[in-house]
Scaffold this active site. Structure first.
Site, PDB file in Angstrom:
ATOM      1  N   GLU A  45       8.340   6.666   2.388  1.00  0.00           N
ATOM      2  CA  GLU A  45       8.218   5.543   1.458  1.00  0.00           C
ATOM      3  C   GLU A  45       7.872   6.026   0.066  1.00  0.00           C
ATOM      4  O   GLU A  45       7.258   7.091  -0.113  1.00  0.00           O
ATOM      5  CB  GLU A  45       7.147   4.538   1.909  1.00  0.00           C
ATOM      6  CG  GLU A  45       7.578   3.573   2.991  1.00  0.00           C
ATOM      7  CD  GLU A  45       7.130   4.005   4.363  1.00  0.00           C
ATOM      8  OE1 GLU A  45       7.536   3.365   5.347  1.00  0.00           O
ATOM      9  OE2 GLU A  45       6.389   4.996   4.453  1.00  0.00           O
ATOM     10  N   THR A  46       8.258   5.217  -0.920  1.00  0.00           N
ATOM     11  CA  THR A  46       7.923   5.407  -2.327  1.00  0.00           C
ATOM     12  C   THR A  46       7.449   4.063  -2.857  1.00  0.00           C
ATOM     13  O   THR A  46       8.017   3.022  -2.513  1.00  0.00           O
ATOM     14  CB  THR A  46       9.149   5.890  -3.127  1.00  0.00           C
ATOM     15  OG1 THR A  46       9.589   7.151  -2.607  1.00  0.00           O
ATOM     16  CG2 THR A  46       8.827   6.054  -4.600  1.00  0.00           C
TER      17      THR A  46
END
Length: 280
Positions: A45-46
């Site tokens: 994830e970002t």
């Protein structure tokens, strides 16, 4: 140019925890920009920090390499660590697509910057998973030690119990078959033999074959165990994940039953490992 930092969430020592890239001041980025950045960095994830819309500290958008999530644990814990260092905050409220949630941060050390975070989590929608037999087959398992149920907290987590750590280490999912289970993550868990729990997460549907720390599943696991008599409501359970990947991550979680439904919390450490600038 956009500044970002990378935080290892749910770890304290080098090469432990689950990395998340946290981008600052992202109000000029549209959904396509954020999705492409998440795909290019290719972490599980970002996150992208934006100005608040509803009285919170910030709005946080969360992207996997293939889609946006309404809520996620390790990315938000990492974002809290990044903001604690950036702004000196110890209390914050994050606006997410799933709602606004409280985070408390305690600074531990400065180099590398390390903090402990306690987070409020969404109350899940719980249901029996209708494709139980197909899921067990995709995981290479004959049965689950507890009912196979789905906890929807934004990402949808389906819990499958195994008898012990050895059985957990032996899980070898057929990722192609597992990818046919759309919009879900399979969470295999079992007792660790020391009073805690071990967990593995597989989700090719979310673009993550295996995850080192699934923070959004920590509170739901505590609730799952309490609902089925394997823990007491209000107990803090210890969860270790990522061991089989060489990325040991540690989480604490609590499920309390209140008059209007369950209340979930999860916590753990995070530390900064990198900073950079992205030109877009």
């Amino acid at each position: 140019m956009h500044r970002y930092t990378v935080v290892n969430a749910f770890g304290q020592e080098r090469f432990t925890g689950n990395p998340v890239a946290v981008f600052f001041a992202c109000d000029d980025l549209d959904d396509g920009d954020m999705q492409r950045l998440a795909a290019e960095l290719n972490l599980s994830e970002t996150t992208f920090i934006r100005a608040p819309r509803n009285g919170g500290t910030v709005e946080v958008r969360i992207f996997t390499p293939v889609n946006e999530l309404g809520f996620a644990g390790h990315p938000l814990l990492g974002t809290a660590v990044a903001l604690a260092e950036e702004r000196g905050l110890t209390e914050m409220r994050f606006e997410t697509r799933k709602g606004t949630f409280r985070f408390a941060v305690e600074r531990v050390k400065e180099q590398p910057f390390t903090a402990h975070v306690q987070m409020e989590q969404p109350s899940p929608v719980v249901s029996r998973y209708e494709r139980e037999r197909e899921l067990l087959a995709a995981l290479g398992l004959d049965e689950s030690t507890l009912p196979v149920e789905m906890y929807d907290v934004g990402p949808r987590h389906v819990f499958v119990g195994v008898k012990d750590v050895a059985a957990l280490g032996d899980v070898r999912p057929d990722l192609k078959r597992l990818a046919s289970h759309l919009d879900m993550a399979a969470l295999c868990f079992g007792p660790d033999g020391a009073g805690g729990w071990r967990m593995r997460m597989f989700s090719p549907a979310y673009g993550v074959n295996e995850d080192a720390a699934t923070g959004s599943a920590a509170g739901p696991l505590a609730l799952h165990l309490a609902r089925h008599g394997r823990a007491a409501f209000g107990d803090t359970i210890r969860i270790t994940q990522g061991v089989e990947m060489g990325r040991a991550s540690r989480m604490d979680a609590t499920a309390r039953m209140e008059q209007d439904g369950p209340r979930l919390e999860a916590g753990g450490y995070g530390y900064r490992i990198a900073v950079g600038s992205y030109f877009i």
